[in-house]
Design an enzyme around this catalytic site. Structure first.
Site, PDB file in Angstrom:
ATOM      1  N   ASN A   1     115.662 -13.358  54.793  1.00  0.00           N
ATOM      2  CA  ASN A   1     116.521 -13.614  55.943  1.00  0.00           C
ATOM      3  C   ASN A   1     116.664 -12.418  56.881  1.00  0.00           C
ATOM      4  OD1 ASN A   1     118.132 -15.226  53.421  1.00  0.00           O
ATOM      5  ND2 ASN A   1     117.366 -16.385  55.180  1.00  0.00           N
TER       6      ASN A   1
ATOM      7  N   VAL B   1     119.082  -9.253  61.406  1.00  0.00           N
ATOM      8  CA  VAL B   1     119.589 -10.098  60.340  1.00  0.00           C
ATOM      9  C   VAL B   1     119.773 -11.515  60.859  1.00  0.00           C
ATOM     10  CG1 VAL B   1     121.452 -10.434  58.698  1.00  0.00           C
ATOM     11  CG2 VAL B   1     120.799  -8.138  59.355  1.00  0.00           C
ATOM     12  N   CYS B   2     119.286 -12.473  60.110  1.00  0.00           N
ATOM     13  CA  CYS B   2     119.451 -13.870  60.504  1.00  0.00           C
ATOM     14  C   CYS B   2     120.420 -14.513  59.525  1.00  0.00           C
ATOM     15  CB  CYS B   2     118.105 -14.593  60.463  1.00  0.00           C
ATOM     16  SG  CYS B   2     118.241 -16.333  60.857  1.00  0.00           S
ATOM     17  N   ILE B   3     121.658 -14.668  59.964  1.00  0.00           N
ATOM     18  CA  ILE B   3     122.662 -15.246  59.083  1.00  0.00           C
ATOM     19  C   ILE B   3     123.611 -16.050  59.960  1.00  0.00           C
ATOM     20  CG2 ILE B   3     124.074 -13.163  59.177  1.00  0.00           C
ATOM     21  CD1 ILE B   3     124.927 -13.731  56.297  1.00  0.00           C
TER      22      ILE B   3
END
Lengths: 165, 527
Positions: free
Chosen positions: A81, A88-90
């Site tokens: 992720n 950051v991909c959240i």
């Protein structure tokens, strides 16, 4: 010039300084500019990331807390992720309106009642439990899914290298 | 600034004997601004936030931040009970935290009652307490009467020897609910409220209110505390309003009416939120103070915010845009691009390379450009004679400080990219305009182009100077309005130094040759 955003950021800074969650430190890079923070996240115990310390940069928009900050790891971190460039991909970092990936619950996304602390805690748990449904780093996700031991070996090697061992 | 940073926080209670107060204080904080509730409002879904916070939030996405239920600002209701709790906690806090800290110190000193030493500690505590007192006062915007009572608290603590003072200024009196500032016993409140209201009415009638300029009648004159809820401003249907109508609306409200429509909409939204939150408040502020808040907004998030999207949109398109400043500020970028372009020029190009360059999208491009990147800049035909380095005059960026010239060049680029191309020029740019087949077959050098080009792969650059800008990673971070200007500059600068087929003077004479020069560098820069 005391905007809503800088007041709130200072409030959060103070809170995080006096009562930091375990394994996390964060604060503005300089106190002159509250809109750029640096955070250090410890690798969660019991994961291949254990022992590592991962620096990240948080950039806040001027209309924070209406809109979420962006977060970027300043070190190499091999994780499904985290984009190869460190972003950051959240879901907690995604603005309420847009759902670029069409898989997130609205309730998971950013809202003004979230905070830096919650972001960092979420990222910490994301590190421990990758979400491979919408990987940001496809190679890492595939390796995580199909060749777990190799994944863990690579992560551990990264951690050791980052510690200079 | 300093006092603003002295923020009371729930963590103040940690490490004191009263550490459970941290939870209590947290519960009295708004979840949006993380400060004490200021005019708490309750939503349809029974969540509570500061009036200003929830209004701003609702105007952004129309949902409750806590549970994401859709809600409207007009449905918000005051949470008076909570407001009371917050106000009394805030006034009790300085003294209470003073006690808590003193206890902490005492415990640390292992119960040694050294009076002299403690006196020093006391004075430190007092300073701290005084600061907090100031902070909470400014936030709760309490009237003078309650402020003085807080000062008394501090003085009591000052004179008190061993922490035997009351944690609260318990004089048994309560403040008038209508904000007239009087304090009385609770049982007197009812009768007072009736009188207070009447007195106010009389007073306001006697004052013969003259509307402040640009203001409606209902609004209070500066400094006067109006106990009646003022008329709230309605939200507008912005999409129905043209820019001029919008500007008029803003001016009617007495707030600045400059900027593009988008900015005005934002400013109006902010003003409506400020205004309506003020209407909710028990201690409304004057319009002047609200305008001050709006000005803060303008400087931090609005049209005058440094680096804000709006500021870019408004500043860069203005006539007085500082072209020279921009050129010098971005000199590093320019020279890097120039160096890149020069390096590429060193590699003689093969005829088919343009197609390979066009096919991959931005991400993969740089790698390809490395070895065969020069051909798009130097169409095969012109390669032999145009290779020499650029003219010296060009390297000094002759138009860097001449926005007009740049503008005219941009115009020319626009026109030259239009379909009526000179055939020779078209040959040079056929990679940019694959849909125009006519010139291609005539040139032997471009046959590979036509063979390998698929219209789809190249059509992403069919338009004028604005389009290439969008492709370039360099500018992807900046606001959209700023790109066209910058990009034309980039291209310009890059061109000057790459010694592209058409030199600049020719360009300015608006010969058809200028075309490749501008169409081409869009690619150079992607590298």
């Amino acid at each position: 010039m005391n905007s809503v955003a800088s007041k709130r950021l200072f409030q959060e800074y103070k809170h995080l300084t006096t009562d930091p969650p375990e394994g996390i430190t964060a604060g503005p890079v300089t106190e002159d500019d509250l809109f750029v923070w640096e955070a250090m996240i410890q690798g969660p115990e019991g994961t291949p990331y254990e022992g590592g310390v991962f620096p990240a940069e948080l950039k806040f928009p001027r209309d924070y807390p209406l809109m979420p900050p962006t977060m970027k790891f300043l070190c190499d971190i091999w994780h499904p992720n985290v984009y190869p460039n460190g972003n950051v991909c959240i879901s907690i970092l995604h603005a309420p309106g847009d759902d670029p990936n069409h898989y997130e619950q609205a309730s998971e996304r950013w809202s003004p009642i979230q905070s830096v602390e919650k972001i960092l805690i979420s990222v910490m748990s994301m590190i421990a439990e990758p979400n491979d449904e919408s990987p940001a780093n496809v190679d890492a996700a595939r390796m995580w899914r199909e060749r777990r031991t190799e994944f863990e070996r690579r992560v551990k090697a990264d951690v050791r290298r980052s510690l200079g061992l | 600034m300093d006092s603003a940073y002295d923020v009371p926080d729930s963590t103040d209670w940690l490490n004191t004997p009263l550490k459970d107060f941290a939870e209590l204080e947290n519960a009295l904080h708004c979840q949006i601004c993380k400060e004490f509730y200021d005019t708490p409002m309750i939503t349809s879904c029974s969540h509570t936030f500061c009036s200003k916070c929830i209004r701003t939030s609702l105007s952004t996405d129309g949902k409750c931040p806590a549970c994401r239920t859709a809600d409207q600002a007009s449905k918000l209701r005051n949470n008076w009970a909570l407001q009371e709790v917050v106000a009394s906690f805030q006034s009790a806090r300085p003294a209470a935290i003073g006690v808590a800290r003193k206890q902490q110190e005492l415990a640390a000193q292992a119960r040694r009652p050294g009076k002299r030493k403690r006196a020093v500690l006391d004075s430190e505590d007092i300073v701290e307490v005084a600061n907090e007192g100031r902070q909470t006062r400014s936030k709760s915007r309490q009237v003078a009467a309650s402020q003085s009572s807080q000062n008394e608290t501090i003085e009591i603590e000052d004179s008190d020897e061993d922490g035997a003072f009351e944690p609260e200024p318990e004089d048994g009196l309560v403040e008038c609910l209508l904000g007239c500032g009087k304090r009385m016993k609770p049982e007197q409140m009812d009768s007072h409220l009736d009188r207070c209201e009447d007195e106010k009415k009389v007073a306001s009638r006697a004052k013969s209110r003259t509307p402040v300029n640009g203001f409606g009648n209902q609004r209070p004159s500066a400094g006067q505390q109006n106990t009646r809820p003022q008329d709230r401003l309605a939200e507008l249907n912005y999409s129905l309003l043209k820019e001029n109508a919008m500007r008029k609306k803003l001016e009617e409200l007495g707030i600045p009416g400059w900027g593009a429509k988008q900015l005005m909409v934002k400013r109006h939204t902010e003003w409506v939120n400020l205004w309506n939150a003020n209407c909710d408040s028990r201690h409304p502020r004057s319009k002047r103070e609200l305008l001050g808040d709006l000005d803060t907004w303008e400087r931090t998030q609005g049209g005058r915010a440094y680096g804000g999207q709006n500021s870019l949109a408004t500043n860069i398109m203005r006539k007085e845009f500082d072209g020279a400043g921009w050129a010098s500020k971005n000199k590093d970028d320019f020279s890097r691009l120039i160096a890149d372009a020069k390096r590429k020029k060193g590699n003689p190009a093969s005829a088919e390379s343009p197609t390979k360059e066009q096919e991959p999208e931005d991400a993969s491009k740089p790698a390809l450009n490395g070895d065969e990147g020069s051909s798009p800049f130097f169409p095969p035909k012109s390669l032999p004679d145009q290779d020499p380095p650029p003219l010296p005059i060009e390297t000094s960026q002759p138009y860097a400080d001449n926005p007009e010239a740049l503008a005219s060049m941009r115009e020319k680029v626009d026109t030259s990219n239009a379909p009526h191309l000179h055939p020779e020029a078209a040959m040079n740019t056929d990679s940019q305009h694959p849909s125009r087949p006519s010139p291609k077959p005539t040139h032997s050098n471009s046959t590979t182009d036509t063979a390998q080009h698929s219209p789809g792969s190249t059509s992403r650059r069919p338009t004028t100077s604005g389009a290439p800008a969008a492709d370039r990673p360099l500018e992807s971070g900046s606001a959209s309005m700023d790109t066209p200007r910058k990009s034309s500059r980039d291209e310009h600068a890059a061109n000057e130094h790459t010694g592209s087929p058409c030199d600049l003077p020719a360009h300015l004479k608006s010969t058809p040759k200028k075309l490749p020069m501008f169409a081409v560098p869009g690619q150079a820069v992607t590298d």
